[in-house]
Motif scaffolding. Sequence first.
Motif, mmCIF file in Angstrom:
data_model
loop_
_atom_site.group_PDB
_atom_site.id
_atom_site.type_symbol
_atom_site.label_atom_id
_atom_site.label_comp_id
_atom_site.label_asym_id
_atom_site.label_seq_id
_atom_site.Cartn_x
_atom_site.Cartn_y
_atom_site.Cartn_z
ATOM 1 N N MET D 182 -15.772 36.401 8.521
ATOM 2 C CA MET D 182 -16.080 35.356 9.506
ATOM 3 C C MET D 182 -17.406 35.785 10.116
ATOM 4 S SD MET D 182 -12.262 35.308 11.128
ATOM 5 C CE MET D 182 -11.004 35.939 9.982
ATOM 6 N N GLN D 183 -18.464 35.220 9.577
ATOM 7 C CA GLN D 183 -19.788 35.747 9.869
ATOM 8 C C GLN D 183 -20.504 34.988 10.984
ATOM 9 O OE1 GLN D 183 -20.250 36.671 5.133
ATOM 10 N NE2 GLN D 183 -22.127 36.616 6.324
ATOM 11 N N ASP D 201 -17.982 23.876 16.711
ATOM 12 C CA ASP D 201 -16.603 23.427 16.465
ATOM 13 C C ASP D 201 -16.342 23.282 14.961
ATOM 14 O OD1 ASP D 201 -14.016 22.402 16.888
ATOM 15 O OD2 ASP D 201 -14.747 20.358 17.151
ATOM 16 N N ASN D 202 -16.884 24.179 14.172
ATOM 17 C CA ASN D 202 -16.752 24.038 12.726
ATOM 18 C C ASN D 202 -16.810 25.403 12.032
ATOM 19 O OD1 ASN D 202 -16.348 22.300 10.585
ATOM 20 N ND2 ASN D 202 -18.513 21.902 10.224
ATOM 21 N N ILE D 203 -16.348 25.423 10.797
ATOM 22 C CA ILE D 203 -16.467 26.592 9.925
ATOM 23 C C ILE D 203 -17.195 26.128 8.667
ATOM 24 C CG2 ILE D 203 -15.167 28.201 8.462
ATOM 25 C CD1 ILE D 203 -12.864 27.969 10.544
ATOM 26 N N ILE D 204 -18.188 26.887 8.233
ATOM 27 C CA ILE D 204 -18.827 26.598 6.952
ATOM 28 C C ILE D 204 -18.267 27.631 5.967
ATOM 29 C CG2 ILE D 204 -21.003 26.406 5.678
ATOM 30 C CD1 ILE D 204 -20.806 24.359 7.890
ATOM 31 N N PRO D 205 -17.513 27.160 4.978
ATOM 32 C CA PRO D 205 -16.735 28.108 4.171
ATOM 33 C C PRO D 205 -17.534 28.772 3.052
ATOM 34 C CG PRO D 205 -16.277 25.899 3.429
ATOM 35 C CD PRO D 205 -17.250 25.767 4.579
ATOM 36 N N TYR D 206 -18.829 28.655 3.083
ATOM 37 C CA TYR D 206 -19.619 29.084 1.927
ATOM 38 C C TYR D 206 -20.984 29.581 2.381
ATOM 39 C CZ TYR D 206 -22.108 28.639 -2.555
ATOM 40 O OH TYR D 206 -22.845 28.876 -3.683
ATOM 41 N N ILE D 207 -21.379 30.752 1.901
ATOM 42 C CA ILE D 207 -22.712 31.285 2.152
ATOM 43 C C ILE D 207 -23.272 31.666 0.783
ATOM 44 C CG2 ILE D 207 -24.038 33.089 3.336
ATOM 45 C CD1 ILE D 207 -21.677 33.237 5.358
ATOM 46 N N PRO D 208 -24.274 30.936 0.309
ATOM 47 C CA PRO D 208 -24.727 31.121 -1.070
ATOM 48 C C PRO D 208 -25.015 32.584 -1.423
ATOM 49 C CG PRO D 208 -25.770 29.192 -0.120
ATOM 50 C CD PRO D 208 -25.009 29.862 0.995
ATOM 51 N N ALA D 239 -14.415 38.794 -2.455
ATOM 52 C CA ALA D 239 -14.778 38.396 -1.089
ATOM 53 C C ALA D 239 -14.846 36.886 -0.961
ATOM 54 C CB ALA D 239 -16.119 39.006 -0.712
ATOM 55 N N THR D 240 -14.423 36.388 0.183
ATOM 56 C CA THR D 240 -14.645 34.994 0.574
ATOM 57 C C THR D 240 -15.420 35.050 1.872
ATOM 58 O OG1 THR D 240 -12.629 34.205 -0.490
ATOM 59 C CG2 THR D 240 -13.518 32.856 1.286
ATOM 60 N N CYS D 241 -16.617 34.496 1.862
ATOM 61 C CA CYS D 241 -17.510 34.644 3.012
ATOM 62 C C CYS D 241 -17.696 33.313 3.724
ATOM 63 C CB CYS D 241 -18.858 35.195 2.563
ATOM 64 S SG CYS D 241 -18.736 36.890 1.955
ATOM 65 N N THR D 242 -17.433 33.303 5.018
ATOM 66 C CA THR D 242 -17.521 32.067 5.794
ATOM 67 C C THR D 242 -18.388 32.282 7.034
ATOM 68 O OG1 THR D 242 -15.690 32.403 7.356
ATOM 69 C CG2 THR D 242 -15.098 31.688 5.149
ATOM 70 N N ARG D 243 -18.905 31.186 7.519
ATOM 71 C CA ARG D 243 -19.688 31.216 8.758
ATOM 72 C C ARG D 243 -18.854 30.573 9.854
ATOM 73 N NH1 ARG D 243 -24.103 33.834 8.654
ATOM 74 N NH2 ARG D 243 -25.119 32.580 7.072
ATOM 75 N N VAL D 244 -18.773 31.224 11.003
ATOM 76 C CA VAL D 244 -17.991 30.713 12.133
ATOM 77 C C VAL D 244 -18.878 30.628 13.384
ATOM 78 C CG1 VAL D 244 -15.746 31.534 11.268
ATOM 79 C CG2 VAL D 244 -17.165 33.055 12.669
ATOM 80 N N THR D 251 -16.998 39.660 11.532
ATOM 81 C CA THR D 251 -15.608 40.106 11.517
ATOM 82 C C THR D 251 -15.099 39.947 10.087
ATOM 83 O OG1 THR D 251 -15.333 39.390 13.798
ATOM 84 C CG2 THR D 251 -13.324 39.700 12.517
ATOM 85 N N GLU D 252 -14.343 40.938 9.594
ATOM 86 C CA GLU D 252 -13.845 40.848 8.230
ATOM 87 C C GLU D 252 -12.372 41.239 8.196
ATOM 88 O OE1 GLU D 252 -16.581 42.997 5.595
ATOM 89 O OE2 GLU D 252 -18.314 42.293 6.746
ATOM 90 N N SER D 253 -11.621 40.459 7.452
ATOM 91 C CA SER D 253 -10.202 40.730 7.242
ATOM 92 C C SER D 253 -10.061 41.348 5.858
ATOM 93 C CB SER D 253 -9.430 39.404 7.341
ATOM 94 O OG SER D 253 -8.111 39.557 6.868
ATOM 95 N N VAL D 254 -9.527 42.567 5.798
ATOM 96 C CA VAL D 254 -9.560 43.350 4.568
ATOM 97 C C VAL D 254 -8.154 43.768 4.139
ATOM 98 C CG1 VAL D 254 -10.478 45.465 3.504
ATOM 99 C CG2 VAL D 254 -11.821 44.270 5.258
ATOM 100 N N ALA D 255 -7.890 43.662 2.857
ATOM 101 C CA ALA D 255 -6.676 44.262 2.276
ATOM 102 C C ALA D 255 -7.135 45.141 1.129
ATOM 103 C CB ALA D 255 -5.736 43.178 1.773
#
Lengths: 359, 359, 359, 359
Positions: D182-183, D201-208, D239-244, D251-255
């Motif tokens: 969540m970048q 008020d949005n999330i962009i689910p993609y960062i090229p 990885a799935t990288c999103t903009r918040v 912030t990164e959620s890792v397993a």
Amino acid sequence: MEKKRVAILGATGAVGQEFVQSLEDHPWFTVTQIAASERSAGKKYIDAIRDDSGIVGWEIGGEIPPYITDMMVKSIDQVDVSQLDLVFSAIESGAARDIETKFAADLPVISTSSAYRYEEDVPILIPGINDEQADLLDTQKKNRNWKGWVAPLPNCTTTGLAITLKPIYEKYGAKKVRMTSMQAISGGGRSPGVSAMNITDNIIPYIPKEEEKVRIETRKILGKLKDGKIIDADIKVSATCTRVPILDGHTESVAVETEDEIDPAKAKALFDESNRNSSVAGLPSAPDEYYAFHEDPTRPQPRLERPVGDGMTTTIGRVEKEDLFDNGLKYMLFSHNKKMGSGKGAVLLAEMLLKKGKI
Amino acid sequence: MEKKRVAILGATGAVGQEFVQSLEDHPWFTVTQIAASERSAGKKYIDAIRDDSGIVGWEIGGEIPPYITDMMVKSIDQVDVSQLDLVFSAIESGAARDIETKFAADLPVISTSSAYRYEEDVPILIPGINDEQADLLDTQKKNRNWKGWVAPLPNCTTTGLAITLKPIYEKYGAKKVRMTSMQAISGGGRSPGVSAMNITDNIIPYIPKEEEKVRIETRKILGKLKDGKIIDADIKVSATCTRVPILDGHTESVAVETEDEIDPAKAKALFDESNRNSSVAGLPSAPDEYYAFHEDPTRPQPRLERPVGDGMTTTIGRVEKEDLFDNGLKYMLFSHNKKMGSGKGAVLLAEMLLKKGKI
Amino acid sequence: MEKKRVAILGATGAVGQEFVQSLEDHPWFTVTQIAASERSAGKKYIDAIRDDSGIVGWEIGGEIPPYITDMMVKSIDQVDVSQLDLVFSAIESGAARDIETKFAADLPVISTSSAYRYEEDVPILIPGINDEQADLLDTQKKNRNWKGWVAPLPNCTTTGLAITLKPIYEKYGAKKVRMTSMQAISGGGRSPGVSAMNITDNIIPYIPKEEEKVRIETRKILGKLKDGKIIDADIKVSATCTRVPILDGHTESVAVETEDEIDPAKAKALFDESNRNSSVAGLPSAPDEYYAFHEDPTRPQPRLERPVGDGMTTTIGRVEKEDLFDNGLKYMLFSHNKKMGSGKGAVLLAEMLLKKGKI
Amino acid sequence: MEKKRVAILGATGAVGQEFVQSLEDHPWFTVTQIAASERSAGKKYIDAIRDDSGIVGWEIGGEIPPYITDMMVKSIDQVDVSQLDLVFSAIESGAARDIETKFAADLPVISTSSAYRYEEDVPILIPGINDEQADLLDTQKKNRNWKGWVAPLPNCTTTGLAITLKPIYEKYGAKKVRMTSMQAISGGGRSPGVSAMNITDNIIPYIPKEEEKVRIETRKILGKLKDGKIIDADIKVSATCTRVPILDGHTESVAVETEDEIDPAKAKALFDESNRNSSVAGLPSAPDEYYAFHEDPTRPQPRLERPVGDGMTTTIGRVEKEDLFDNGLKYMLFSHNKKMGSGKGAVLLAEMLLKKGKI
């Protein structure tokens, strides 16, 4: 000089935490007692600010000052006034009246609550603005047969307005002022404070009682102490107060009508001079510059102004002649509601009053 | 009635997309040609609004109206005016002057740009507010030896102010108005538009040229058409325009001095009456209520007001007497900058002008 | 068909208001009784949702449905079950258990609370996903000697995950799923709900009990009803649930390991087919498309997806092979927590159960 | 020790400004030359960062370091390498390749661009993590017949992931890692950077390209230098990288799946030990604690973590066993993309390389 021993009442709440932070390593004051509600009494500070799930609620960010971590929280009744020189009250308004009354019988009380603001023998003090009204504290003491007194800060929205109006009022004679505020979320407190569902991507155009407070307090702060009472300033104040999605710091759009001609250049000279002559210059909590005056039209901006002078500087920008009036000025101001407008402003007030010999 | 054939110039941009949406299934108008820059010409609309990576830029949200998806975008030069009855121009201001001039030679042009707003023979029209100024379009046509004319909307910040002042001005005589705006991010356009780094948790206290536009346009809109020209209203307008972190819809805090006594009850009656007598009532793009008047002090709120009347209703709240003036009122208004203040407002203007026989 | 008479319990709260809205002009259901706490009982609905200062708390936005405005709010005890066919419960979890138990003795109860979710004879139903588990309601009825039953929706974070996993699980055999959610503020309720001081420009990385709920509920929903009980799906679920500054709609980043090979093209075909075969297609509250599958990598975006299918469509995007696993897929989903995940989802459930003859 | 003379290339941009700030009063480095595009060349720094309307673009906030205000900006060609010991490059990726090549012929170059990251003889260095890979700079120098070398930082999203994985990888053997980011908005740069219309008020689910960068860089950073080249770590990274809508900090959620058993207590001990043994401890730009490990489940939160260690500390929280795997851990991390992940991280890298004798 031996440090004055101070207590913080309501030390665990949002304003109390600001006091805790503002008094860390203070050269003149040392926190020797802290008190809060029965629920917190008997706990270490660090434990008293934990919530039910054990999470520490130090909501200012950064680290909790080490001096306070293990200090024991007392109930209000357990505070030992014989071992104190001064009390800072961050009590919420409902309970503030009784508690501050009790402590003022023995000690000076500096308060962020509104409980005593509108009493005839109580000045509303902003350090650097109406220091001379502090003499009313002597009258108050005598009137009420107290050993101490209560000195409240104004409402945080009044603070920036009164600070910027003062030099204009004194030199150019302000007659009317119209103000629209865009106030920060943090002004709505915590627990619960402003709901995110209400303020995200939204403006709340109403803050109960705020406009009336601004009107009454501004007139009193700009007034003159004469024969043991304050004659309100002869200025009409009209305010529209709104909440906007900004974390910290109040922005206000002001139009003021003056007796005498004023323009941006005169205003700049005026605030420069006010900086040079600031009565609080050099006090431990005072900023390097009491006023920041910007010609860059993109200032003030809350995110940029917050850190200036650690929140103790008041910013002025967008200064232009106000053509609605024969003479007048319009401008925007920024005032940090959690610093100059709250705990750290109260500490600066204590410094000024100590220097004046009132404490 | 046969539907009028309309073209949208600048159909791919943010304002152009609003026109596309506002004209979907329109009972009176049918979009027969769309034009944009050379870069888009020769493509289907759906392809013309794709960015370099193939992503469709339909930024209004919801679905793209099916009627437009496969319509071919022309270059401006390719538009066939012989097959048109009316042109909607969403061209950005730099290029708007030349392009609108060219089209007005043949056709009525309704525009959201500022290119022609300040010309002597050009009215700035808000449907429902100054419809009678539409007669100036005939003068314009004759003056310039055109077959058409150009009718621009005002700046979106002027829209709400002029709409709310109009009835007050007419009935109570407005002399001075002081306004502070809190404008939405969408007013700053797209590509790139307002930067998130600048506006998140922040206020930008300055929007270049905005305050001057509001001043000049308000006086013209409230003015009177007399002998082929508009006599500006005799009202002083002072505006402070700011950008706040709100997606859509402008909020304005207004104080107005009037000739005659006015109070909230009179204001309510006035706006109720204005609703009943609205000149645009019943037009396809008109809202059920032209004005929404709230006694609830927590209104207007941008998130709550946006959907009202599909963005075509202007909301008024926080109405109180303005004690700064002998007679006067203060209030807050909400006006949707992407609806009544932009494409859909222009469509409502076209409806009014068609009904009046100007198209 | 005569309309079924329904009551809404907890009609004045946030979820209750969603029920009120979702049931406006419903072709099959008519709201004949509404109930809330003692504090609201005996008031008209419009008055019951006013706060102490008289302000109406219709927080969904838009207009309050006229049918409800003057309806009298009863206390829970005053509800007349003999005049009802169905109850929607929006009671908060603490009190829900007792109240739902009481009503289920007489009537079917559809609930958004978690009170009954984890009981052995209670299915957690998502209409269109596990409709066949509805047969467990008959068992429940018999077991408990009730005339009605309780059918709870899942937690709103489970909803989108289970909806998107279901076709994959059935066709490709899902074995493990790792999910990170970015949940909306509205999921935290109102009064007070999420504090703006906590969530503005911030992420809260923890939502108490949420991850456990997602794990347990997903396994149950994907399970099989056999011999009067549900055999949980043999799938490992690991979730990290966070709150982000988004008003409405939950976004989830999912990686799933499957038995059989799957890729984006197969996934697209799968969801297309699921749309065609949707068991809820044509029901009054069902969206045109149960799933929206995007190849545009910039979807799903909360602001764009919210209005799709009036919040009843689940969006899937960013679909790629998950290289961590021998076979698997990664994707992002959007599910509207206040629509499909709450009141309107419950109404769709009622429609499905009515069609199945369970009501 | 005499201070090393350094130049900042691209000194006027967002990253360049971070270098300017990070090098203020630096004990080891002194900025003697600054360069930017032709447009800025020949101007004082303060004038070079003004925009067309004369407004100063010092967008970090706070005051511009006085040392830089009047320093003259050179064009890249005017930089005198004979008077330099080291170059910091904040050049944007397009032009970076040629410019860095030119400077590396004479001097060490430390860069935030991706131009050289994926070359076989170029290490991607994170000070404190893979310092031993710095020896590859000698090989690079020899290979290319340069007097200097290029040492790039990783992408700012890789930074936090690699920093937290490193001790786990070394001690417990990480095999697979699944990360959802969540970048922050600031990661999208300025001018124009991320549009407020897109992210509010949005999330962009993609960062090229971001996910691919994280995958490749993480494997290289965790790899081993052997016989003059880096053997990538044998770890699968997805990885799935999103903009918040967060201003600063990723912030990164890792397993992570590990060879050996690990649990929260072991993880805590591991990071404590890593703090004690940090190879960068005591360097001027290093934080007191390299890692902050929280048991409080509400951490990390971007607003709370940003100031910790002046943005140079990496925060870890929500640590639990990951039940999807035989052995493994899940956690969330916070890494400040504009500090440790950018200019100040590059300065720390320079300190480490100087201490190692590479400069």
